[in-house]
Design a protein around this motif. Structure first.
Motif, PDB file in Angstrom:
ATOM      1  N   GLU A  79       0.840  -1.192   0.000  1.00 48.11           N
ATOM      2  CA  GLU A  79       0.000   0.000   0.000  1.00 48.11           C
ATOM      3  C   GLU A  79       0.877   1.244   0.000  1.00 48.11           C
ATOM      4  N   PRO A  80       0.408   2.352  -0.577  1.00 46.85           N
ATOM      5  CA  PRO A  80       1.219   3.575  -0.579  1.00 46.85           C
ATOM      6  C   PRO A  80       1.620   3.958   0.833  1.00 46.85           C
ATOM      7  N   GLY A  81       2.919   4.213   1.043  1.00 45.27           N
ATOM      8  CA  GLY A  81       3.418   4.620   2.347  1.00 45.27           C
ATOM      9  C   GLY A  81       3.800   3.463   3.247  1.00 45.27           C
ATOM     10  N   ALA A  82       3.463   2.227   2.849  1.00 41.25           N
ATOM     11  CA  ALA A  82       3.808   1.089   3.687  1.00 41.25           C
ATOM     12  C   ALA A  82       5.320   0.920   3.719  1.00 41.25           C
ATOM     13  N   GLY A 136       1.092  -6.245   0.558  1.00 40.09           N
ATOM     14  CA  GLY A 136       0.092  -5.188   0.575  1.00 40.09           C
ATOM     15  C   GLY A 136      -1.073  -5.497   1.490  1.00 40.09           C
ATOM     16  N   ARG A 137      -1.235  -6.766   1.875  1.00 42.19           N
ATOM     17  CA  ARG A 137      -2.341  -7.149   2.756  1.00 42.19           C
ATOM     18  C   ARG A 137      -1.891  -7.403   4.186  1.00 42.19           C
ATOM     19  N   LEU A 138      -0.619  -7.122   4.475  1.00 39.53           N
ATOM     20  CA  LEU A 138      -0.104  -7.386   5.817  1.00 39.53           C
ATOM     21  C   LEU A 138      -0.159  -6.123   6.667  1.00 39.53           C
ATOM     22  N   SER A 139      -0.366  -6.328   7.945  1.00 36.47           N
ATOM     23  CA  SER A 139      -0.279  -5.246   8.926  1.00 36.47           C
ATOM     24  C   SER A 139       1.063  -5.376   9.612  1.00 36.47           C
ATOM     25  N   GLY A 140       1.940  -4.401   9.405  1.00 38.87           N
ATOM     26  CA  GLY A 140       3.283  -4.484   9.962  1.00 38.87           C
ATOM     27  C   GLY A 140       3.291  -4.375  11.476  1.00 38.87           C
ATOM     28  N   SER A 141       4.114  -5.212  12.110  1.00 36.92           N
ATOM     29  CA  SER A 141       4.240  -5.184  13.568  1.00 36.92           C
ATOM     30  C   SER A 141       5.487  -4.443  14.014  1.00 36.92           C
ATOM     31  N   GLY A 142       6.273  -3.938  13.047  1.00 38.61           N
ATOM     32  CA  GLY A 142       7.491  -3.228  13.402  1.00 38.61           C
ATOM     33  C   GLY A 142       7.230  -1.777  13.759  1.00 38.61           C
ATOM     34  N   ALA A 143       8.307  -1.058  13.991  1.00 43.40           N
ATOM     35  CA  ALA A 143       8.196   0.357  14.362  1.00 43.40           C
ATOM     36  C   ALA A 143       7.558   1.144  13.227  1.00 43.40           C
ATOM     37  N   GLY A 195       4.700   0.744  11.905  1.00 45.31           N
ATOM     38  CA  GLY A 195       3.941  -0.077  10.977  1.00 45.31           C
ATOM     39  C   GLY A 195       4.778  -0.806   9.953  1.00 45.31           C
ATOM     40  N   GLU A 196       6.091  -0.869  10.151  1.00 41.69           N
ATOM     41  CA  GLU A 196       6.975  -1.542   9.197  1.00 41.69           C
ATOM     42  C   GLU A 196       6.710  -3.049   9.190  1.00 41.69           C
ATOM     43  N   VAL A 197       6.669  -3.612   7.982  1.00 41.86           N
ATOM     44  CA  VAL A 197       6.471  -5.056   7.829  1.00 41.86           C
ATOM     45  C   VAL A 197       7.797  -5.754   8.100  1.00 41.86           C
TER      46      VAL A 197
END
Length: 496
Positions: free
Chosen positions: A123-126, A144-151, A153-155
């Motif tokens: 996604e844009p900005g991910a 693009g369908r993952l929700s990042g758990s890093g700082a 929102g980083e994947v």
């Protein structure tokens, strides 16, 4: 649509061979992402994308050798910048409206669900670091369908691995099955495995993160007969009735033990290594011939007083774990980088008949390769690094050079090169300048030498430093000042 061309990975590079694509058509790439591995006459290097976009198609196949500047792939604009596809026109059949036209699909539904075409784009900005994005491509995960758990929102790798495990029951498509079972290995190891007929998935990797190395491939080669004759590596099959009883064991004297069936470097591997070494030697010879013909060299030498530097280093190492201890080379390299910053006539490129000084010090370090020859990749911004950071980058650079995983920038932009043969017992070395650079520094072995100071004779650590410089840019006065500055910096090692 933009063309991705074979980049120049050095002043002497004329062509390159694509040995591996690190992406596939339909993959989304960011500027700086690694997209391919290219074999030059010197080594295998990873090359990166110069812009954001989607890989549209490859223009060359793996194994193709092309000239520098030849288009090798096409990259389209990002999906957000692509024009919307035209609305499909319902087919007219006998004046009746097609059943499909009564229930028009939305643009989202009409887009084919193909991970290579529209899926897999963040996604844009991910925030997705290049190594994580590459892992996602390998495992078939749509970042693009993952929700990042890093700082921020980083994947992370863990996010990708969890998503891959959650969809592990789904059988991969035939076209992507090889990607899903890809083995971590260097291009050199993969090429060697292909030449020797070794199945990489069954080889146990001993490299970083379980990667398969060149040594692992060689160890996996089936043992050959001792005679080395054709067919010696095939077991002789005799009928049971003709089977011979085992011969009684004979005692052997020390040093005359029977041969063990250990894997040895086969003829194919030796031939491939010899061919590569010969190609590298020819490339180096051509570059050095050009250097001696075009560059008016002058040479200077001085003896560095390393008493203060060695005393400080030994005291500092007593407070460090073994893995973090400094070596004399780190101090010599850092002093050289700082001196090059202060004496800019030694740091830059002579191109188009003029000298172009560099504002950054990218210190090229000569590295000997396993099969012969040398390369000189760069430690970037060496003058700004701490000694610990310099040591860490130096170790990584040597490891990648010998594993064939150098990156384009590491070979394309050294601004001054250092060669250190002290570990081999060499006391002084006068190098040949790597064009278009204008200087090369050489260091010999650190020795305990008699040293006279203030009328007193004692023993001090010392080393010979040499300078090969371009007389079109500098002269002995500037060269002498450069070597003197290196010696001055080493008298206060705590400030390096």
């Amino acid at each position: 649509m933009a063309e991705f061309r074979m980049p120049s990975l050095g002043a002497d590079m004329e062509h390159g061979k694509v040995v591996e694509w690190l992406v596939k058509p339909g993959d989304y790439v960011h500027k700086g992402d690694l997209v391919a591995a290219v074999d030059t006459d010197k080594t295998v290097m990873d090359i990166e994308s110069f812009e954001d976009g989607v890989v549209a198609e490859f223009l060359v196949d793996i194994g193709d050798t092309v000239q520098v500047g030849t288009p090798i792939a096409r990259i389209t604009a990002t999906p957000a910048e692509l024009p919307p596809p035209p609305a499909p026109q319902p087919p007219l059949t006998s004046g009746r409206i097609s059943p499909d036209a009564r229930s028009p699909l939305t643009a989202k539904e009409a887009t084919p669900a193909h991970p290579g075409a529209t899926g897999g784009h963040p996604e844009p900005g991910a925030k997705v670091p290049p190594p994580v994005r590459h892992l996602a491509h390998t495992l078939g995960v749509d970042v693009g369908r993952l929700s990042g758990s890093g700082a921020g929102g980083e994947v992370t790798r863990a996010d990708v691995e969890r998503a891959a495990a959650a969809s592990g029951t789904r059988a991969p498509e035939p076209a992507t099955a090889p990607e899903a079972h890809r083995v971590r290995s260097s291009p050199l190891a993969r090429r060697l495995a292909a030449e020797l007929g070794v199945d990489l998935p069954v080889v146990t990797g001993t490299g970083p993160g379980g990667a398969v190395t060149e040594e692992d491939v060689l160890a996996a080669v089936p043992p050959r007969g001792r005679s080395g004759e054709p067919g010696a590596d095939k077991p002789a099959e005799a009928p049971p009735s003709e089977a011979r009883p085992p011969a009684p064991a004979q005692p052997t004297a020390p040093g005359n033990a029977p041969e063990k069936a250990l894997p040895a470097a086969p003829r194919q591997e030796r031939a491939a290594a010899g061919s590569k070494a010969e190609s590298l030697r020819q490339a180096i010879g051509a570059l050095m011939s050009r250097s001696k013909k075009e560059i008016p060299h002058y040479y200077l030498a001085t003896t560095l007083d390393l008493a203060a530097a060695m005393a400080w280093m030994q005291a500092a190492n007593q407070q460090r774990p073994v893995t973090a201890r400094l070596v004399p080379s780190a101090l010599l390299l850092k002093a050289t980088a700082l001196a090059a910053k202060e004496v800019p006539d030694m740091n830059g490129f002579f191109t188009r008949g003029a000298f172009q000084p560099s504002s950054a010090v990218h210190l090229g370090v000569a590295v000997a390769l396993r099969h012969g020859g040398i390369v000189a990749p760069a430690v970037h911004d060496a003058d700004t690094l701490t000694l610990d950071d310099l040591m860490e980058q130096l170790r990584g650079l040597v490891s990648r050079a010998r594993a064939g995983r150098l990156q384009r920038a590491e070979m394309a932009d050294p601004t001054i090169t250092v060669t250190n043969l002290g570990d081999l017992g060499v006391e002084s070395v006068y190098g040949v300048i790597y064009p278009p650079q204008v200087a090369m520094v050489g260091f010999g072995k650190v020795l305990e030498q008699p040293w006279a100071h203030s009328g007193m004779l004692g023993i001090r650590h010392a080393a010979t430093a040499t300078l090969s410089a371009d007389h079109r840019v500098s002269d002995g006065l500037r060269g002498g000042r450069f070597l003197a500055r290196i010696d001055e910096l080493l008298q206060t090692p705590e400030d390096l």
